[in-house]
Design a protein around this motif. Structure first.
Motif, mmCIF file in Angstrom:
data_model
loop_
_atom_site.group_PDB
_atom_site.id
_atom_site.type_symbol
_atom_site.label_atom_id
_atom_site.label_comp_id
_atom_site.label_asym_id
_atom_site.label_seq_id
_atom_site.Cartn_x
_atom_site.Cartn_y
_atom_site.Cartn_z
ATOM 1 N N GLU A 126 22.906 -50.091 4.993
ATOM 2 C CA GLU A 126 23.877 -50.158 3.642
ATOM 3 C C GLU A 126 22.868 -50.237 2.572
ATOM 4 N N ALA A 127 22.801 -49.877 1.590
ATOM 5 C CA ALA A 127 22.078 -50.064 0.361
ATOM 6 C C ALA A 127 22.567 -51.213 -0.254
ATOM 7 N N ASP A 128 21.506 -52.160 -1.075
ATOM 8 C CA ASP A 128 21.941 -53.162 -1.709
ATOM 9 C C ASP A 128 22.529 -52.712 -3.046
ATOM 10 N N ASP A 129 23.166 -53.672 -3.651
ATOM 11 C CA ASP A 129 23.801 -53.394 -5.002
ATOM 12 C C ASP A 129 23.232 -52.863 -6.043
ATOM 13 N N ASP A 130 21.756 -53.140 -5.881
ATOM 14 C CA ASP A 130 20.782 -52.820 -7.185
ATOM 15 C C ASP A 130 20.075 -51.732 -6.600
ATOM 16 N N SER A 131 20.133 -51.108 -5.477
ATOM 17 C CA SER A 131 19.477 -49.972 -4.834
ATOM 18 C C SER A 131 20.195 -48.937 -4.405
ATOM 19 N N THR A 132 19.594 -47.796 -3.888
ATOM 20 C CA THR A 132 20.108 -46.711 -3.422
ATOM 21 C C THR A 132 19.313 -45.928 -2.515
ATOM 22 N N PHE A 195 14.933 -43.266 2.044
ATOM 23 C CA PHE A 195 14.144 -44.064 1.274
ATOM 24 C C PHE A 195 15.093 -44.889 0.607
ATOM 25 N N ASP A 196 14.521 -46.224 0.631
ATOM 26 C CA ASP A 196 15.191 -47.324 0.047
ATOM 27 C C ASP A 196 14.487 -47.480 -1.415
ATOM 28 N N VAL A 197 15.212 -47.197 -2.520
ATOM 29 C CA VAL A 197 14.599 -47.184 -3.916
ATOM 30 C C VAL A 197 15.732 -47.822 -4.910
ATOM 31 N N PRO A 198 15.312 -48.420 -6.022
ATOM 32 C CA PRO A 198 15.990 -48.998 -7.008
ATOM 33 C C PRO A 198 16.548 -47.826 -7.725
ATOM 34 N N LYS A 199 17.897 -48.261 -8.051
ATOM 35 C CA LYS A 199 18.660 -47.024 -8.749
ATOM 36 C C LYS A 199 18.218 -46.594 -9.798
ATOM 37 N N ASP A 200 17.253 -47.442 -10.739
ATOM 38 C CA ASP A 200 16.620 -46.675 -11.969
ATOM 39 C C ASP A 200 15.356 -45.886 -11.366
#
Length: 227
Positions: A126-132, A195-200
């Protein structure tokens, strides 16, 4: 769970279609299929000469650089010292385009979507709130008569906005299984990794997926770019 299509519907002209859809991040829907008489063709770049030269043909871009100076970095991210000479090669292709990694064996990035989860073999990340998660689908085609697999050291990385991002733990396991699995002759095989990346980080089109591997002692890279 939300999932947004990042890249999809890539045709033979390597056109990118951006759209929205809802589905899960499970890679179990992808399977291995065998077809008779399947062939792939493509025009690649070539390199020659001393120093640094490059030529391009069609959508492929190949670069090769030979260095002997200490602490010299080439476009293929290979370094050498005064004790030897190293040649690094890198090729940039469009999403959806197959690139050759061995005789009769080619690989392509066929799709990429954003999702808040990724599942593999019963394990869900599960992705964190600030990532996707960027879910990237690969297809390997074998046009030869016998089964073969990707190079043993084949690894993946994702670059966005000048930063490099890695796969989730479950995706690393899925990729390791994929690399070690044979692709039947005249067949194909697909796998999706995350891949786990920041949303922005995906706000721009400067996203590149890189496959790194070794062929006959030389380090090589294939980059699939959105640009």
């Amino acid at each position: 769970m939300k999932r947004r299509t990042f890249i999809a519907g890539v045709g033979t002209t390597s056109t990118l279609f951006l759209a929205g859809c809802n589905s899960n991040g499970d890679d179990s829907g992808l399977s291995t299929e065998t077809s008779s008489g399947e062939t792939t063709t493509g025009t690649g770049g070539t390199t020659s000469g001393t120093g640094s030269t490059s030529t391009t043909s069609g959508a492929d871009e190949t670069s090769s650089e030979t260095t002997t100076d200490s602490e010299t970095t080439t476009d293929g991210e290979t370094t050498t010292d005064s004790s030897g000479t190293t040649t690094a090669e890198s090729k940039t292709v469009s999403f959806g385009e197959h690139a050759t990694v061995a005789d009769d064996l080619s690989v392509a990035v066929t799709e990429a979507n954003t999702s808040d989860s990724y599942s593999h073999n019963g394990t869900t990340d599960e992705a964190d709130d600030d990532s996707t998660y960027l879910l990237v689908s690969f297809e390997t085609k074998n046009t030869g008569g016998s089964s073969q697999s990707l190079p043993d050291d084949a690894s993946l990385s994702l670059h966005a906005n000048g930063n490099e991002y890695g796969m989730t733990d479950s995706a690393k396991s899925a990729w390791k299984e994929y690399v070690s699995s044979d692709v039947n002759g005249n067949g194909s095989s697909s796998k999706t990794v995350a891949f786990d990346v920041p949303k922005d980080a995906l706000a721009s089109l400067g996203v590149t997926v890189t496959l790194s591997y070794t062929d006959s002692g030389s380090k090589k890279q294939i980059r699939w770019s959105m640009e």
